[in-house]
Design a protein around this motif. Structure first.
Motif, mmCIF file in Angstrom:
data_model
loop_
_atom_site.group_PDB
_atom_site.id
_atom_site.type_symbol
_atom_site.label_atom_id
_atom_site.label_comp_id
_atom_site.label_asym_id
_atom_site.label_seq_id
_atom_site.Cartn_x
_atom_site.Cartn_y
_atom_site.Cartn_z
ATOM 1 N N CYS A 200 -9.903 -0.488 2.735
ATOM 2 C CA CYS A 200 -8.763 0.099 2.170
ATOM 3 C C CYS A 200 -8.733 0.493 0.600
ATOM 4 N N LYS A 201 -8.832 1.433 -0.183
ATOM 5 C CA LYS A 201 -8.614 1.465 -1.901
ATOM 6 C C LYS A 201 -7.444 1.163 -2.222
ATOM 7 N N SER A 202 -6.696 1.430 -2.265
ATOM 8 C CA SER A 202 -5.402 1.468 -2.361
ATOM 9 C C SER A 202 -4.000 1.654 -1.188
ATOM 10 N N TYR A 203 -2.812 0.131 -1.196
ATOM 11 C CA TYR A 203 -1.722 0.563 -0.186
ATOM 12 C C TYR A 203 -0.397 -0.189 -1.030
ATOM 13 N N SER A 204 0.544 0.311 -0.537
ATOM 14 C CA SER A 204 1.280 -0.680 -0.792
ATOM 15 C C SER A 204 2.761 -0.922 0.660
ATOM 16 N N VAL A 205 3.590 -1.440 0.054
ATOM 17 C CA VAL A 205 4.162 -2.428 1.004
ATOM 18 C C VAL A 205 5.742 -2.716 0.747
ATOM 19 N N GLY A 206 6.857 -2.770 1.347
ATOM 20 C CA GLY A 206 7.497 -2.736 0.729
ATOM 21 C C GLY A 206 9.385 -1.749 1.280
ATOM 22 N N VAL A 207 9.973 -1.677 1.377
ATOM 23 C CA VAL A 207 11.212 -0.987 1.698
ATOM 24 C C VAL A 207 12.180 -0.404 0.340
ATOM 25 N N ALA A 208 12.439 0.698 1.001
ATOM 26 C CA ALA A 208 13.573 1.536 0.413
ATOM 27 C C ALA A 208 14.504 2.503 0.913
ATOM 28 N N TYR A 209 15.139 3.194 0.086
ATOM 29 C CA TYR A 209 16.766 3.463 0.711
ATOM 30 C C TYR A 209 15.530 5.039 0.427
ATOM 31 N N ARG B 239 11.262 17.729 6.796
ATOM 32 C CA ARG B 239 12.203 18.127 5.541
ATOM 33 C C ARG B 239 12.453 16.606 4.974
ATOM 34 N N ASP B 240 11.946 15.973 6.251
ATOM 35 C CA ASP B 240 11.957 14.157 5.698
ATOM 36 C C ASP B 240 9.922 13.894 5.261
ATOM 37 N N ARG B 241 9.378 14.822 5.662
ATOM 38 C CA ARG B 241 7.973 14.457 5.513
ATOM 39 C C ARG B 241 7.651 14.338 3.950
ATOM 40 N N PHE B 242 6.960 12.929 3.986
ATOM 41 C CA PHE B 242 6.549 13.583 3.007
ATOM 42 C C PHE B 242 4.989 14.491 2.385
ATOM 43 N N THR B 243 5.001 14.239 1.259
ATOM 44 C CA THR B 243 4.401 15.389 0.667
ATOM 45 C C THR B 243 3.664 15.310 -1.214
ATOM 46 N N GLY B 244 2.226 16.016 -1.764
ATOM 47 C CA GLY B 244 2.057 15.581 -2.900
ATOM 48 C C GLY B 244 1.646 14.482 -2.891
ATOM 49 N N GLU B 245 1.589 13.426 -3.554
ATOM 50 C CA GLU B 245 0.758 12.492 -3.959
ATOM 51 C C GLU B 245 1.140 11.065 -4.104
ATOM 52 N N SER B 246 2.355 11.484 -2.868
ATOM 53 C CA SER B 246 2.874 9.642 -2.627
ATOM 54 C C SER B 246 2.363 8.835 -1.194
ATOM 55 N N TYR B 247 1.447 10.091 -0.151
ATOM 56 C CA TYR B 247 0.880 9.332 0.670
ATOM 57 C C TYR B 247 1.568 8.207 1.531
ATOM 58 N N THR B 248 2.603 8.455 1.465
ATOM 59 C CA THR B 248 3.709 7.273 1.840
ATOM 60 C C THR B 248 4.059 8.153 3.162
ATOM 61 N N VAL B 249 4.534 6.774 4.457
ATOM 62 C CA VAL B 249 5.497 6.635 5.599
ATOM 63 C C VAL B 249 6.333 5.594 5.486
ATOM 64 N N LEU B 250 6.780 5.785 5.940
ATOM 65 C CA LEU B 250 8.318 4.986 6.307
ATOM 66 C C LEU B 250 8.485 4.698 8.314
ATOM 67 N N GLY B 251 9.453 3.498 8.372
ATOM 68 C CA GLY B 251 9.765 2.828 9.693
ATOM 69 C C GLY B 251 10.417 3.893 9.811
ATOM 70 N N ASP B 252 10.522 3.684 11.503
ATOM 71 C CA ASP B 252 11.621 4.382 12.315
ATOM 72 C C ASP B 252 13.108 3.728 12.458
ATOM 73 N N GLY C 27 8.464 0.575 14.673
ATOM 74 C CA GLY C 27 7.313 1.681 14.666
ATOM 75 C C GLY C 27 7.268 2.267 13.150
ATOM 76 N N PHE C 28 6.230 3.202 13.072
ATOM 77 C CA PHE C 28 6.343 4.302 12.248
ATOM 78 C C PHE C 28 7.240 5.457 12.432
ATOM 79 N N ASP C 29 7.649 6.104 12.030
ATOM 80 C CA ASP C 29 8.390 7.555 11.948
ATOM 81 C C ASP C 29 7.945 8.491 11.463
ATOM 82 N N ALA C 30 7.111 9.178 12.486
ATOM 83 C CA ALA C 30 6.014 10.089 12.445
ATOM 84 C C ALA C 30 6.834 11.463 11.927
ATOM 85 N N THR C 31 7.827 11.479 11.334
ATOM 86 C CA THR C 31 8.620 12.864 11.061
ATOM 87 C C THR C 31 8.822 12.364 9.479
#
Length: 505
Positions: free
Chosen positions: A372-381, A341-354, A280-284
Motif C-alpha cells: 500500500c502506497k499511502s493510507y490514513s487511519v483515525g476518527v472524524a466528526y 450525498r455522503d459519498r466521498f469524491t475528489g482526492e479524499s479516497y476515504t471511507v468511514l465506519g458504520d 464495518g465499512f459504511d459503503a455509502t
C-alpha cells in the motif's frame, strides 16, 4: 352390500398396516437382541481384559516388592559377613598376642624381657581387635519393608462398573475475560479431585467445553439459535479460548465430563460478558475509487469510471433514444453531482465506519497491505467532514498517516498540520479511543509501542475513518481494549505522548 365392503376394506387396510408395524417391531426386537448379545460379549471381554491387566499389575508389584526384600537381605548379609570375617581375624590375632604375652611373663633375662614387652606394646597398639567396632554394622530388622494392603483390598472389594460422570461445576470467580480470550475454570462436585482419582464418578478421561455467543445474559428465556462451538479432549479443569471476536454482548459456556463409559450431563451454563466495539465499512460513504468487501477496503483505479458509467446510465434511463444536444450538454457539465450525498469524491479516497463512538473506551486494529502506497487511519466528526475533505486536513478529523511512496514516512495529522513520527511503519496498527477523556492513541499492535496520542475534547460523536491510495487494508473489530495498553501508555507518556493540539495551538 357396498357399505359393508367399504367397511371391510378399511378393516383390511388397518390390519395390513398393523401387520407391517408388527413386522417392523419384530425386526427392531431382533436387531436389539443381536446388539444386546454383541454388546454383552464385548462387555465381558472388556471385563476379563481389565482383570487380566489388574492381575498382571498385581503380579508385577508383587515381584518388585519381593525383589526389594531380597535385595535388602542380600545387602545386609554381605555387610554382616564382612564384619564377621573381620571379627574372626581380629580374634585370632588377639589370641596369638595373648599367648605371646603369657610366654613373655616367664622370661628371666631382663634385657630379653624388655624387648618382648616392647614388641607386645607395639602389637597391642596395632591389633585389629582394638580397631574393630564392637557393634553390628546393620540390624536384623526388616520392618521398613513391611506392607499393609488393607486400603487396596478395600478398593478391590469396591470394584464396580463405571458410573456416568456427574456434571462439573463452573467457578465464575476463576473465569477470566481478557484480551479477547475467555478462561473457563471448573471442578467435579463432591470430594473428587481435579484429575478424577478416588472419585465416585470414576476416572475422568477428559472434558468437553462448549461455548455459545449470545446477546442474552444468563440462561436466556428467548431461545438463541446460535450454535454451540465445541472443544473436545481437555485434560485439565481449566481451558482458555483464544482467537475470539467479541461480536456479541455475552458468551455462554458449559462443560461435561467424560470417562471410559460415557459422557455426563452438561454443567449449568454460565454467561460471561464480552462487550467490544464492532463496526464495518459504511459503503455509502466509500469513494468511487475504493472497493469495500467485508472487512477489507481496496484501491480500485477503475472504480470512478465504473461509477460514472452507472451514474450516467441512471441519468439516461427513461430518456428518448434521440436526446437533444442541449440536454446532453447540460447533464455532463456537473461532475460534482457524482454519487450519493455522503459519498466521498475528489482526492479524499476515504471511507468511514458504520458505527459511531459517543462514550467509553474502544479499540480496533488496521492491517495495511504490504504494497500500500499511502493510507490514513483515525476518527472524524461525520457531520462536519465534507465529501472533498481529506483526513487530517480539517478541525474535525484526527489520523495517523503513512506513506511508502518515493520515501517512507509516518505522521500524525489534524487541522491541516502534521507532526512527523520516528520509527518504521508498523505492519499492524492499533487504534485506541477514549471518548470521555478526549484521547485518541495509535499503537504498533505487534509490539504495543505507542506511536502518538491526540488529546482534545470531543464535542460530537466520532466515527472510524480510513483513507487508502494504491493499495488496501483490512480492519479487525470486536476487540477488547488490551489489558497492557493502559500500562504501556503510562510508561510512554513522558517521552512519546505529546499532544499535537498543544503543539499546533
Amino acid at each position: 352390500m357396498d357399505a359393508q365392503k367399504d367397511a371391510l376394506r378399511r378393516i383390511v387396510t388397518t390390519l395390513a398396516n398393523k401387520n407391517e408395524e408388527l413386522h417392523n417391531f419384530l425386526d427392531t426386537l431382533d436387531h436389539t437382541l443381536s446388539g444386546l448379545q454383541e454388546n454383552a460379549s464385548l462387555a465381558s471381554s472388556d471385563l476379563l481384559l481389565e482383570f487380566d491387566t489388574l492381575s498382571a499389575a498385581l503380579q508385577e508389584a508383587k515381584e518388585a516388592l519381593a525383589s526389594s526384600i531380597n535385595d535388602e537381605e542380600t545387602r545386609k548379609e554381605r555387610e554382616l559377613e564382612k564384619q564377621l570375617s573381620q571379627g574372626k581375624a581380629a580374634l585370632e590375632s588377639s589370641e596369638e598376642l595373648l599367648e605371646f604375652a603369657n610366654d613373655a611373663l616367664n622370661i628371666a633375662d631382663e634385657e630379653e624381657f624388655a624387648v618382648a614387652a616392647r614388641q607386645i606394646k607395639e602389637r597391642v597398639t596395632m591389633a585389629p581387635a582394638f580397631r574393630l567396632t564392637m557393634r553390628p554394622i546393620t540390624t536384623d530388622s526388616m520392618s521398613h519393608l513391611t506392607v499393609d494392603f488393607s486400603r487396596e483390598r478395600n478398593m478391590l472389594r469396591r470394584l464396580s462398573f463405571l458410573p456416568v460422570p456427574r456434571a462439573p461445576e463452573i467457578n465464575p470467580a476463576r473465569c477470566l475475560v481478557c484480551n479477547n480470550t475467555v478462561t473457563v475454570a471448573w471442578q467435579q462436585p463432591g470430594d473428587c479431585d481435579g484429575d478424577g482419582d478416588d472419585c465416585s464418578d470414576g476416572k475422568i478421561d477428559h472434558y468437553i467445553l462448549e461455548y455459545q455467543k449470545t446477546d442474552h445474559g444468563g440462561v436466556s428465556r428467548v431461545r438463541d439459535d446460535r450454535p454451540w462451538e465445541k472443544v473436545d479432549g481437555i485434560q485439565t479443569t481449566e481451558y482458555t479460548l483464544t482467537g475470539l471476536k467479541f461480536d456479541t454482548a455475552f458468551v455462554n459456556v458449559r462443560v461435561r465430563a467424560c470417562n471410559k463409559a460415557a459422557a455426563g450431563e452438561y454443567s449449568e451454563p454460565v454467561s460471561l460478558e464480552t462487550r467490544a466495539f464492532n463496526f464495518g465499512f459504511d459503503a455509502t460513504t466509500c469513494h468511487p475509487n475504493l472497493r469495500v468487501e467485508g472487512n477489507k477496503v481496496e484501491w480500485d483505479p477503475q472504480g470512478l469510471k465504473t461509477h460514472d458509467a452507472k451514474h450516467k446510465g441512471q441519468e439516461n434511463k427513461g430518456r428518448s433514444s434521440t436526446p437533444s444536444p442541449k440536454k446532453a450538454l447540460s447533464t455532463s457539465r456537473s461532475p460534482a453531482n457524482r454519487g450519493g450525498r455522503d459519498r466521498f469524491t475528489g482526492e479524499s479516497y476515504t471511507v468511514l465506519g458504520d458505527r459511531g463512538v459517543d462514550t467509553g473506551c474502544h479499540y480496533w486494529e488496521v492491517r495495511p497491505f504490504p504494497d500500500c502506497k499511502s493510507y490514513s487511519v483515525g476518527v472524524a466528526y461525520r457531520a462536519t467532514l465534507g465529501k472533498f475533505d481529506q483526513l487530517g486536513k480539517s478541525a474535525g478529523a484526527w489520523c495517523l498517516h503513512a506513506s511508502q511512496w518515493l520515501q517512507t514516512s509516518l505522521a500524525a495529522k489534524h487541522n491541516n498540520r502534521a507532526k512527523s513520527l520516528d520509527g518504521p511503519v508498523p505492519e499492524r496498527i492499533g487504534v485506541y479511543c477514549d471518548y470521555n477523556n478526549g484521547e485518541l492513541s495509535f499503537y504498533n499492535a505487534e509490539s504495543r509501542r505507542l506511536l502518538h496520542t491526540f488529546r482534545t475534547k470531543f464535542t460530537q460523536p466520532v466515527v472510524p475513518a480510513f483513507m487508502v491510495w494504491c493499495g488496501g487494508m483490512t480492519i479487525a473489530t470486536g476487540l477488547q481494549v488490551p489489558s497492557m495498553l493502559s500500562d504501556t501508555q503510562r510508561e510512554s507518556e513522558a517521552g512519546s505522548m505529546t499532544s499535537l493540539n498543544s503543539l499546533l495551538s
